[in-house]
Design a protein around this motif. Structure first.
Motif, PDB file in Angstrom:
ATOM      1  N   VAL A  37       0.838  -1.204   0.000  1.00 15.52           N
ATOM      2  CA  VAL A  37       0.000   0.000   0.000  1.00 15.52           C
ATOM      3  C   VAL A  37       0.872   1.254   0.000  1.00 15.52           C
ATOM      4  CG1 VAL A  37      -1.670   1.322   1.353  1.00 15.52           C
ATOM      5  CG2 VAL A  37      -1.994  -1.115   1.030  1.00 15.52           C
ATOM      6  N   ASP A  38       1.887   1.300   0.873  1.00 17.42           N
ATOM      7  CA  ASP A  38       2.745   2.485   0.959  1.00 17.42           C
ATOM      8  C   ASP A  38       3.573   2.697  -0.298  1.00 17.42           C
ATOM      9  OD1 ASP A  38       1.816   2.960   3.499  1.00 17.42           O
ATOM     10  OD2 ASP A  38       3.586   2.162   4.524  1.00 17.42           O
ATOM     11  N   GLY A  39       4.088   1.608  -0.878  1.00 15.15           N
ATOM     12  CA  GLY A  39       5.006   1.737  -1.996  1.00 15.15           C
ATOM     13  C   GLY A  39       4.387   1.745  -3.369  1.00 15.15           C
ATOM     14  N   ILE A  40       3.195   1.167  -3.527  1.00 18.34           N
ATOM     15  CA  ILE A  40       2.609   1.045  -4.867  1.00 18.34           C
ATOM     16  C   ILE A  40       1.238   1.703  -4.967  1.00 18.34           C
ATOM     17  CG2 ILE A  40       1.794  -0.607  -6.596  1.00 18.34           C
ATOM     18  CD1 ILE A  40       3.978  -2.521  -5.594  1.00 18.34           C
ATOM     19  N   VAL A  41       0.321   1.310  -4.087  1.00 14.95           N
ATOM     20  CA  VAL A  41      -1.065   1.774  -4.217  1.00 14.95           C
ATOM     21  C   VAL A  41      -1.191   3.271  -3.939  1.00 14.95           C
ATOM     22  CG1 VAL A  41      -3.396   1.525  -3.311  1.00 14.95           C
ATOM     23  CG2 VAL A  41      -2.003  -0.503  -3.707  1.00 14.95           C
ATOM     24  N   MET A  42      -0.672   3.716  -2.808  1.00 13.14           N
ATOM     25  CA  MET A  42      -0.869   5.118  -2.421  1.00 13.14           C
ATOM     26  C   MET A  42      -0.130   6.112  -3.330  1.00 13.14           C
ATOM     27  SD  MET A  42      -3.136   4.607  -0.393  1.00 13.14           S
ATOM     28  CE  MET A  42      -3.587   6.125   0.353  1.00 13.14           C
ATOM     29  N   PRO A  43       1.074   5.813  -3.835  1.00 12.73           N
ATOM     30  CA  PRO A  43       1.663   6.740  -4.804  1.00 12.73           C
ATOM     31  C   PRO A  43       0.825   6.883  -6.069  1.00 12.73           C
ATOM     32  CG  PRO A  43       3.385   5.364  -3.880  1.00 12.73           C
ATOM     33  CD  PRO A  43       2.081   4.821  -3.386  1.00 12.73           C
ATOM     34  N   ILE A  44       0.217   5.786  -6.516  1.00 13.52           N
ATOM     35  CA  ILE A  44      -0.658   5.873  -7.693  1.00 13.52           C
ATOM     36  C   ILE A  44      -1.872   6.736  -7.376  1.00 13.52           C
ATOM     37  CG2 ILE A  44      -2.172   4.524  -9.203  1.00 13.52           C
ATOM     38  CD1 ILE A  44      -0.099   2.239  -8.975  1.00 13.52           C
ATOM     39  N   VAL A  45      -2.450   6.532  -6.189  1.00 11.17           N
ATOM     40  CA  VAL A  45      -3.591   7.358  -5.778  1.00 11.17           C
ATOM     41  C   VAL A  45      -3.163   8.817  -5.655  1.00 11.17           C
ATOM     42  CG1 VAL A  45      -5.219   7.804  -3.892  1.00 11.17           C
ATOM     43  CG2 VAL A  45      -4.797   5.464  -4.641  1.00 11.17           C
ATOM     44  N   GLY A  46      -1.974   9.062  -5.105  1.00 11.72           N
ATOM     45  CA  GLY A  46      -1.475  10.427  -4.970  1.00 11.72           C
ATOM     46  C   GLY A  46      -1.277  11.111  -6.310  1.00 11.72           C
ATOM     47  N   VAL A  47      -0.728  10.386  -7.301  1.00 12.21           N
ATOM     48  CA  VAL A  47      -0.549  10.956  -8.645  1.00 12.21           C
ATOM     49  C   VAL A  47      -1.900  11.257  -9.265  1.00 12.21           C
ATOM     50  CG1 VAL A  47       0.219  10.399 -10.991  1.00 12.21           C
ATOM     51  CG2 VAL A  47       1.719   9.950  -9.049  1.00 12.21           C
ATOM     52  N   ALA A  48      -2.854  10.346  -9.070  1.00 11.08           N
ATOM     53  CA  ALA A  48      -4.197  10.563  -9.619  1.00 11.08           C
ATOM     54  C   ALA A  48      -4.876  11.775  -8.979  1.00 11.08           C
ATOM     55  CB  ALA A  48      -5.047   9.314  -9.413  1.00 11.08           C
ATOM     56  N   LEU A  49      -4.496  12.095  -7.748  1.00  8.15           N
ATOM     57  CA  LEU A  49      -5.104  13.219  -7.048  1.00  8.15           C
ATOM     58  C   LEU A  49      -4.266  14.493  -7.135  1.00  8.15           C
ATOM     59  CD1 LEU A  49      -6.390  11.330  -3.896  1.00  8.15           C
ATOM     60  CD2 LEU A  49      -7.726  12.112  -5.857  1.00  8.15           C
ATOM     61  N   GLY A  50      -3.302  14.529  -8.040  1.00  6.15           N
ATOM     62  CA  GLY A  50      -2.541  15.754  -8.248  1.00  6.15           C
ATOM     63  C   GLY A  50      -1.193  15.790  -7.556  1.00  6.15           C
ATOM     64  N   GLY A  51      -0.624  14.668  -7.247  1.00  6.93           N
ATOM     65  CA  GLY A  51       0.706  14.623  -6.677  1.00  6.93           C
ATOM     66  C   GLY A  51       0.783  14.783  -5.173  1.00  6.93           C
ATOM     67  N   VAL A  52      -0.343  14.742  -4.496  1.00 11.35           N
ATOM     68  CA  VAL A  52      -0.356  14.882  -3.044  1.00 11.35           C
ATOM     69  C   VAL A  52      -0.388  13.497  -2.413  1.00 11.35           C
ATOM     70  CG1 VAL A  52      -1.629  15.802  -1.079  1.00 11.35           C
ATOM     71  CG2 VAL A  52      -1.596  17.057  -3.233  1.00 11.35           C
ATOM     72  N   SER A  53       0.465  13.263  -1.423  1.00 13.28           N
ATOM     73  CA  SER A  53       0.463  11.995  -0.716  1.00 13.28           C
ATOM     74  C   SER A  53      -0.756  11.946   0.199  1.00 13.28           C
ATOM     75  CB  SER A  53       1.738  11.862   0.113  1.00 13.28           C
ATOM     76  OG  SER A  53       1.683  10.710   0.908  1.00 13.28           O
ATOM     77  N   VAL A  54      -1.471  10.840   0.144  1.00 13.52           N
ATOM     78  CA  VAL A  54      -2.690  10.703   0.943  1.00 13.52           C
ATOM     79  C   VAL A  54      -2.363  10.762   2.433  1.00 13.52           C
ATOM     80  CG1 VAL A  54      -4.611   9.150   1.492  1.00 13.52           C
ATOM     81  CG2 VAL A  54      -3.854   9.397  -0.849  1.00 13.52           C
ATOM     82  N   SER A  55      -1.225  10.205   2.827  1.00 12.60           N
ATOM     83  CA  SER A  55      -0.871  10.208   4.250  1.00 12.60           C
ATOM     84  C   SER A  55      -0.599  11.611   4.778  1.00 12.60           C
ATOM     85  CB  SER A  55       0.336   9.305   4.507  1.00 12.60           C
ATOM     86  OG  SER A  55       1.464   9.796   3.813  1.00 12.60           O
ATOM     87  N   ASP A  56      -0.371  12.579   3.885  1.00 16.05           N
ATOM     88  CA  ASP A  56      -0.134  13.962   4.307  1.00 16.05           C
ATOM     89  C   ASP A  56      -1.427  14.769   4.451  1.00 16.05           C
ATOM     90  OD1 ASP A  56       2.574  13.486   4.348  1.00 16.05           O
ATOM     91  OD2 ASP A  56       2.909  14.249   2.324  1.00 16.05           O
ATOM     92  N   TRP A  57      -2.551  14.196   4.085  1.00 13.19           N
ATOM     93  CA  TRP A  57      -3.809  14.923   4.198  1.00 13.19           C
ATOM     94  C   TRP A  57      -4.098  15.204   5.668  1.00 13.19           C
ATOM     95  CZ3 TRP A  57      -7.576  11.759   0.624  1.00 13.19           C
ATOM     96  CH2 TRP A  57      -7.184  11.924  -0.699  1.00 13.19           C
ATOM     97  N   LYS A  58      -4.490  16.426   5.933  1.00 13.49           N
ATOM     98  CA  LYS A  58      -4.817  16.800   7.312  1.00 13.49           C
ATOM     99  C   LYS A  58      -5.714  18.028   7.309  1.00 13.49           C
ATOM    100  CE  LYS A  58      -0.491  19.338   7.642  1.00 13.49           C
ATOM    101  NZ  LYS A  58       0.807  19.416   8.290  1.00 13.49           N
ATOM    102  N   TYR A  59      -6.406  18.191   8.399  1.00 12.17           N
ATOM    103  CA  TYR A  59      -7.230  19.370   8.613  1.00 12.17           C
ATOM    104  C   TYR A  59      -6.574  20.141   9.760  1.00 12.17           C
ATOM    105  CZ  TYR A  59     -11.136  22.399   9.680  1.00 12.17           C
ATOM    106  OH  TYR A  59     -11.913  23.492   9.904  1.00 12.17           O
ATOM    107  N   VAL A  60      -6.072  21.337   9.453  1.00 12.41           N
ATOM    108  CA  VAL A  60      -5.339  22.123  10.443  1.00 12.41           C
ATOM    109  C   VAL A  60      -6.326  22.893  11.305  1.00 12.41           C
ATOM    110  CG1 VAL A  60      -3.624  23.924  10.792  1.00 12.41           C
ATOM    111  CG2 VAL A  60      -3.356  22.311   8.909  1.00 12.41           C
TER     112      VAL A  60
END
Length: 134
Positions: A37-60
């Motif tokens: 998930v960390d090495g393959i799935v989530m980078p693909i999801v991040g690229v599909a979402l504009g280059g943002v890593s999903v694990s970095d998503w946060k509400y400040v």
């Protein structure tokens, strides 16, 4: 001495060893899925979402600030991206375990031919009947 002998019997049944092996294999499998998930799935999801890593998503809730003394006050944020990534890990692990259990149960279930075979006493009665007809 009764409790000690019961404990020895419990250990000797093999269920504890089977459980320990299952836990160790499950932990290793969890690491494999996390790496997937960390090495393959989530980078693909991040690229599909504009280059943002999903694990970095946060509400400040409160951004990082500098107080009057010049010290930084850390931000306060809800890191929901890490939760989403862990949830994806869990779903993949649960799905694969479901497939393994399903395959195991299919191998373990007797075939229809075995279930259709008549009991031994019925076979014996048929033999007696056939021998009486002769």
């Amino acid at each position: 001495m009764g409790m000690v002998s019961e404990f020895k019997e419990f250990i000797a049944r093999g269920n504890v060893l089977d459980l320990a092996v299952g836990v160790v294999i499950g932990a290793a499998f969890g690491k494999i899925v996390t790496a997937l998930v960390d090495g393959i799935v989530m980078p693909i999801v991040g690229v599909a979402l504009g280059g943002v890593s999903v694990s970095d998503w946060k509400y400040v809730l409160r951004p990082e600030t500098v107080d009057a003394a010049g010290a930084k006050v850390a931000e306060v944020a809800i890191a929901y991206g890490a939760f989403i990534q862990t949830l994806i890990d869990f779903l993949i692990i649960a799905f694969v375990i479901f497939l393994v259990v399903k395959a195991y149960n299919r191998m373990r279930t007797p075939t229809a031919e075995v279930l259709a075979a008549p009991p031994e006493d019925v076979l014996l009665l048929r033999e007696i009947r056939d021998s009486l007809r002769r």
